[in-house]
Each structure stands twice: as structure tokens, then as C-alpha cells.
Design an enzyme around this catalytic site. Sequence first.
Site, short mmCIF file in Angstrom:
data_model
loop_
_atom_site.label_atom_id
_atom_site.label_comp_id
_atom_site.label_asym_id
_atom_site.label_seq_id
_atom_site.Cartn_x
_atom_site.Cartn_y
_atom_site.Cartn_z
N HIS A 94 -3.73 1.32 7.89
CA HIS A 94 -2.37 1.88 7.80
C HIS A 94 -2.33 3.07 6.83
CE1 HIS A 94 2.17 1.37 7.67
NE2 HIS A 94 1.95 2.09 6.58
N LEU B 55 6.86 1.55 3.75
CA LEU B 55 7.89 1.90 2.77
C LEU B 55 8.65 3.17 3.18
CD1 LEU B 55 6.18 1.20 -0.69
CD2 LEU B 55 7.87 -0.19 0.51
N GLY C 73 0.84 -1.19 0.00
CA GLY C 73 0.00 0.00 0.00
C GLY C 73 0.87 1.24 0.00
ZN ZN Z 1 3.14 3.38 5.47
#
Ligand code: ZN
Length: 166
Positions: free
Chosen positions: A133, A92, A46
Site C-alpha cells: 500500500h 488516511l 502506515g
Molecule cells: Zn494510503
Amino acid sequence: MAIRNLRYEGDEILSKKSREIEVIDDRIKELAEDMFDTMHKFDGLGLAGVQVGVLKRIIVIDLYDDVSKFCLINPVIVEKSDETVEIEEGCLSYPNQFGKVVRSVKVKVKALDLDGKKVTLEGEGLLAQALQHEIDHLEGETFKSKILPGTYEYITPEDATGSNKK
Ligand code: ZN
């Protein structure tokens, strides 16, 4: 199609709140495509607009299961299960860092798709986790501030393959 630069821990943009998207124009569609490309390049599940430096309420998710791949505009969690789970997470924007956070097992999300159509999505398990998230990112919240004490881990890149990254 383009890979955009990711924003990483320490970049103050990650703590800012993203703005609603009023018009889904070609720039937004191009942004969505670039976000998919960027997420795929880094094997993420995501990505939120803010993670590529765009403070707009847009997220992309791909669970690599052939069905859970979508872009959501202005997503809002309208229902959350009382049942929660303590589950490992990564991001990320925080490479090689992992920790357990508390997430609702199920969520219901309302949003617009890239054609401007209203969509309602019910997610469970990994999908629910990814939705929570990414929607947190739109509020300037990151998983790192939610990590349960004693569960934080830094994994050296050689060992990190196969871990969940969002
Ligand atoms: Zn994140």
C-alpha cells in the site's frame, strides 16, 4: 516533533510519483519523526511522504505489535508471492472509505534505514499489505483505484473505530 497536514482525496499530489532520496540528512530524519507522529495521531498503520505533501520516497509503518515499526527510505519490492489475497483496506488520505483490494501474501523489500544502511525486509500478511500500500503511494497509486467492484464502503465516522487505516 510535529503533526503535519495530511493530504486528502482530490489533492493532485496523491497521483504524483515521489523522487529518490539521495542524502539522509537532518531534514529527512525530522520528516520521518513527524510522519510517525502524524500516523499515530490518526491511528494509521502506515504513511507515505506524499501523504504529508513531500514527494520523496519515504514510508513509515507501525503495526502496533512492538516489532513492526520502521521507516524505510527508497523502498523497492524485489519479490512478491504469486499467492494473493482479497483483503479490506483503507487509507488516511481517504477517511472512512474502505474496500477490498488484491495483494500479494508475501513481499520482500529492499530499502535504506534512517542511518543509510541497506535493509532487506520480508513481510507477510498485514505487513506485506502495508508495504504494498505504502510503496504504491510512492508511484502515485492509491488503493481507491484498485478497489474490487462491489466491495467499496463508506463508513460513517462513528462506526469506523478499529478499522485498518493506512
Ligand atoms: Zn494510503
